[in-house]
Design an enzyme around this catalytic site. Structure first.
Site, PDB file in Angstrom:
ATOM      1  N   LYS A  68     -12.053  -8.030  -6.394  1.00 51.77           N
ATOM      2  CA  LYS A  68     -13.044  -7.218  -6.277  1.00 51.77           C
ATOM      3  C   LYS A  68     -12.993  -5.747  -6.925  1.00 51.77           C
ATOM      4  O   LYS A  68     -13.825  -5.044  -7.297  1.00 51.77           O
ATOM      5  CB  LYS A  68     -13.865  -7.032  -4.972  1.00 51.77           C
ATOM      6  CG  LYS A  68     -14.536  -8.242  -4.315  1.00 51.77           C
ATOM      7  CD  LYS A  68     -14.989  -7.948  -3.084  1.00 51.77           C
ATOM      8  CE  LYS A  68     -14.419  -8.781  -2.107  1.00 51.77           C
ATOM      9  NZ  LYS A  68     -14.292  -8.261  -0.810  1.00 51.77           N
TER      10      LYS A  68
ATOM     11  N   LYS B  24       0.816  -1.119   0.051  1.00 48.49           N
ATOM     12  CA  LYS B  24      -0.049  -0.059  -0.004  1.00 48.49           C
ATOM     13  C   LYS B  24       0.935   1.244   0.003  1.00 48.49           C
ATOM     14  O   LYS B  24       0.705   2.228  -0.791  1.00 48.49           O
ATOM     15  CB  LYS B  24      -0.890  -0.057   1.255  1.00 48.49           C
ATOM     16  CG  LYS B  24      -1.819  -0.970   1.231  1.00 48.49           C
ATOM     17  CD  LYS B  24      -3.189  -0.822   0.562  1.00 48.49           C
ATOM     18  CE  LYS B  24      -4.023  -1.907   0.759  1.00 48.49           C
ATOM     19  NZ  LYS B  24      -5.104  -2.286  -0.040  1.00 48.49           N
TER      20      LYS B  24
ATOM     21  N   LYS C  16      -3.853 -11.200  -9.900  1.00 44.53           N
ATOM     22  CA  LYS C  16      -4.837 -11.876  -9.066  1.00 44.53           C
ATOM     23  C   LYS C  16      -6.207 -11.264  -9.447  1.00 44.53           C
ATOM     24  O   LYS C  16      -6.372 -10.210  -9.631  1.00 44.53           O
ATOM     25  CB  LYS C  16      -4.674 -12.205  -7.733  1.00 44.53           C
ATOM     26  CG  LYS C  16      -5.398 -11.052  -6.899  1.00 44.53           C
ATOM     27  CD  LYS C  16      -5.545 -11.259  -5.327  1.00 44.53           C
ATOM     28  CE  LYS C  16      -5.995 -10.275  -4.547  1.00 44.53           C
ATOM     29  NZ  LYS C  16      -7.483 -10.618  -4.246  1.00 44.53           N
TER      30      LYS C  16
HETATM   31  P1  ATP Z   1     -10.268  -6.113  -2.516  1.00 48.51           P
HETATM   32  O1  ATP Z   1      -9.874  -6.136  -4.128  1.00 48.51           O
HETATM   33  O2  ATP Z   1     -11.505  -5.366  -2.133  1.00 48.51           O
HETATM   34  O3  ATP Z   1      -9.132  -6.364  -1.822  1.00 48.51           O
HETATM   35  P2  ATP Z   1     -10.390  -9.005  -2.669  1.00 48.51           P
HETATM   36  O4  ATP Z   1     -11.313  -9.635  -3.891  1.00 48.51           O
HETATM   37  O5  ATP Z   1      -9.020  -9.084  -2.767  1.00 48.51           O
HETATM   38  O6  ATP Z   1     -11.047  -7.884  -2.578  1.00 48.51           O
HETATM   39  P3  ATP Z   1     -10.923  -9.692  -0.099  1.00 48.51           P
HETATM   40  O7  ATP Z   1     -12.023  -9.410   0.925  1.00 48.51           O
HETATM   41  O8  ATP Z   1      -9.465  -8.846   0.282  1.00 48.51           O
HETATM   42  O9  ATP Z   1     -11.208  -9.691  -1.375  1.00 48.51           O
HETATM   43  O10 ATP Z   1     -10.505 -11.150   0.632  1.00 48.51           O
HETATM   44  C1  ATP Z   1     -11.566 -12.282   0.944  1.00 48.51           C
HETATM   45  C2  ATP Z   1     -10.728 -13.597   0.951  1.00 48.51           C
HETATM   46  O11 ATP Z   1     -10.694 -13.695  -0.565  1.00 48.51           O
HETATM   47  C3  ATP Z   1      -9.393 -13.690   1.752  1.00 48.51           C
HETATM   48  O12 ATP Z   1      -9.371 -14.788   2.141  1.00 48.51           O
HETATM   49  C4  ATP Z   1      -8.445 -13.747   0.261  1.00 48.51           C
HETATM   50  O13 ATP Z   1      -7.395 -14.394   0.691  1.00 48.51           O
HETATM   51  C5  ATP Z   1      -9.456 -14.478  -0.598  1.00 48.51           C
HETATM   52  N1  ATP Z   1      -8.969 -13.962  -2.111  1.00 48.51           N
HETATM   53  C6  ATP Z   1      -9.279 -12.755  -2.569  1.00 48.51           C
HETATM   54  N2  ATP Z   1      -8.811 -12.789  -3.919  1.00 48.51           N
HETATM   55  C7  ATP Z   1      -8.505 -14.199  -4.258  1.00 48.51           C
HETATM   56  C8  ATP Z   1      -8.146 -14.848  -5.274  1.00 48.51           C
HETATM   57  N3  ATP Z   1      -8.028 -14.217  -6.810  1.00 48.51           N
HETATM   58  N4  ATP Z   1      -7.881 -16.142  -5.327  1.00 48.51           N
HETATM   59  C9  ATP Z   1      -8.108 -16.857  -4.280  1.00 48.51           C
HETATM   60  N5  ATP Z   1      -8.463 -16.157  -3.001  1.00 48.51           N
HETATM   61  C10 ATP Z   1      -8.792 -15.080  -3.187  1.00 48.51           C
HETATM   62 MG    MG Z   2      -8.011  -8.326  -1.197  1.00 49.23          MG
END
Ligand code: ATP
Ligand code: MG
Length: 357
Positions: free
Chosen positions: A225, A121, A222
């Site tokens: 969201k 970050k 990766k």
């Molecule tokens: P943001 O972009 O808001 O960080 P995010 O998609 O990374 O959203 P998080 O809420 O940070 O989602 O993560 C929720 C859970 O999903 C965590 O346990 C994280 O390890 C898992 N996770 C997030 N993205 C992935 C991915 N691409 N593949 C597998 N697991 C994931």
């Molecule tokens: Mg995340």
């Protein structure tokens, strides 16, 4: 309830941020695992929608409320069963914040400064501000750090408090959270040593087979969201048609056979991993199954598998969102149960550190 220091039960704790409808990576990497863990009749399960964590990236209050509701609906739609799991919003259990303060008061700043999520970050913040700054020269004193919010820096302490408050033994997390869990483990030892106790239970992590679902636009990043391009992810609210189109457009390569090789064939391998995760098989087995197919046929098979998995979830999600009162009631029931456990555990922690219990 078992007394502190003598725990033998398996206690699962995990949290998810209410930052939008879950994408396929959240589902395959985390939520599906939460649902599968419900098969163990011996374990206690606490699944938390971590709204306090979500506040570390400031958002409009109305949006935070709406996205919390959507996340609760999504978890229920995916199969979280409130008879088997305690589902609750983090902020309704005030002991999270109380333990956060106690643990923050024994956490050296240097421990937090090592966290790669914080560093990344910080690095994002420095891009375009300072040239020639590398990860190693970044720390809490860097000029780039001065504009970052304290909550983002102390985030791992709150995460440790979440886990330790419930005396959790098993923590299902994605690969990106392993370092934070190591910090929770270090804090367990540090707390028990500082207060000459064995009160806090050492947590261990459970990693899923699908650690990382990659973006459908760039298979080297990766799926997330918050990706600006919504073609890069499939969400649990996508229609069958949207799912098929997104998978059809995903980059592959021009090699002749389907093989699983994430390093040299990231696009094809990502699609195989998705298929394998949905079907609960190994991606290499998926590759053998599809060995002779053309890319277009392989994509159709992957899309069909994803559609079969997501369609019932999307339908259930729609029904649930039409009945917000039901979701609220389910959450409140979970929150009452969570508070009973948290109050008792906090009472013992407070007593141990010399606060009124
Ligand atoms: P943001 O972009 O808001 O960080 P995010 O998609 O990374 O959203 P998080 O809420 O940070 O989602 O993560 C929720 C859970 O999903 C965590 O346990 C994280 O390890 C898992 N996770 C997030 N993205 C992935 C991915 N691409 N593949 C597998 N697991 C994931
Ligand atoms: Mg995340």
């Amino acid at each position: 309830m078992a007394s502190f220091g003598k725990q033998t039960a398996k206690v699962v704790f995990s949290g998810i941020q209410p930052t939008g409808v879950p994408q396929l990576g959240n589902y395959l990497g985390t939520i599906k695992n939460w649902v599968q863990l419900q098969q163990d009749p011996e374990a206690q399960r606490y699944y938390s929608i971590v709204d306090l964590h979500a506040m570390t990236v400031p958002r409009d209050p109305k949006r935070l409320k709406q996205e919390t509701l959507e996340m609760a609906a999504a978890l229920l739609a995916c199969g979280i069963d409130t008879q088997k799991s305690v589902l609750f919003r983090q902020s309704t259990v005030p002991q999270h914040s109380q333990l956060n303060w106690v643990l923050g008061s024994i956490t050296p700043v240097g421990w937090l400064n090592r966290m790669t999520q914080w560093k990344s970050k910080l690095q994002q913040q420095t891009n375009g501000i300072l040239d020639g700054v590398n990860e190693h020269s970044l720390n809490v004193h860097s000029s780039a750090a001065q504009g970052l919010l304290t909550g983002l820096f102390t985030y791992p302490v709150l995460m440790a408090s979440d886990i330790l408050l419930f005396r959790a033994s098993h923590i299902p997390v994605g690969e990106d959270q392993v370092q934070h869990l190591e910090l929770a483990r270090d804090l367990t030892v540090h707390f028990n040593k500082t207060f000459r106790t064995n009160l806090l239970v050492m947590p261990s992590y459970l990693l899923t087979a699908t650690k990382r679902v990659m973006s459908l636009r760039d298979p080297l990043r990766k799926m997330s969201k918050s990706d600006a391009n919504d073609q890069a992810r499939i969400t649990l609210a996508d229609t069958d048609d949207q799912i098929r189109k997104k998978i059809k457009k995903a980059p592959t390569d021009s090699l002749s056979q389907i093989t699983f090789d994430p390093k040299s064939r990231p696009g094809v391998s990502n699609l195989l991993s998705i298929y394998a995760a949905v079907r609960n098989i190994d991606p290499r087995v998926a590759a053998q199954e599809m060995q002779t197919l053309a890319n277009a046929q392989m994509k159709e098979m992957v899309a069909q598998a994803v559609v079969d998995e997501i369609t019932p979830i999307r339908k259930r999600l729609g029904e649930l969102l039409d009945d917000p009162q039901y979701i609220e009631d389910e959450l409140r029931k979970g929150e009452e149960r969570a508070r009973v456990v948290a109050e008792e555990n906090w009472r013992q922690i407070a007593q141990c550190v010399g606060l009124p219990a």
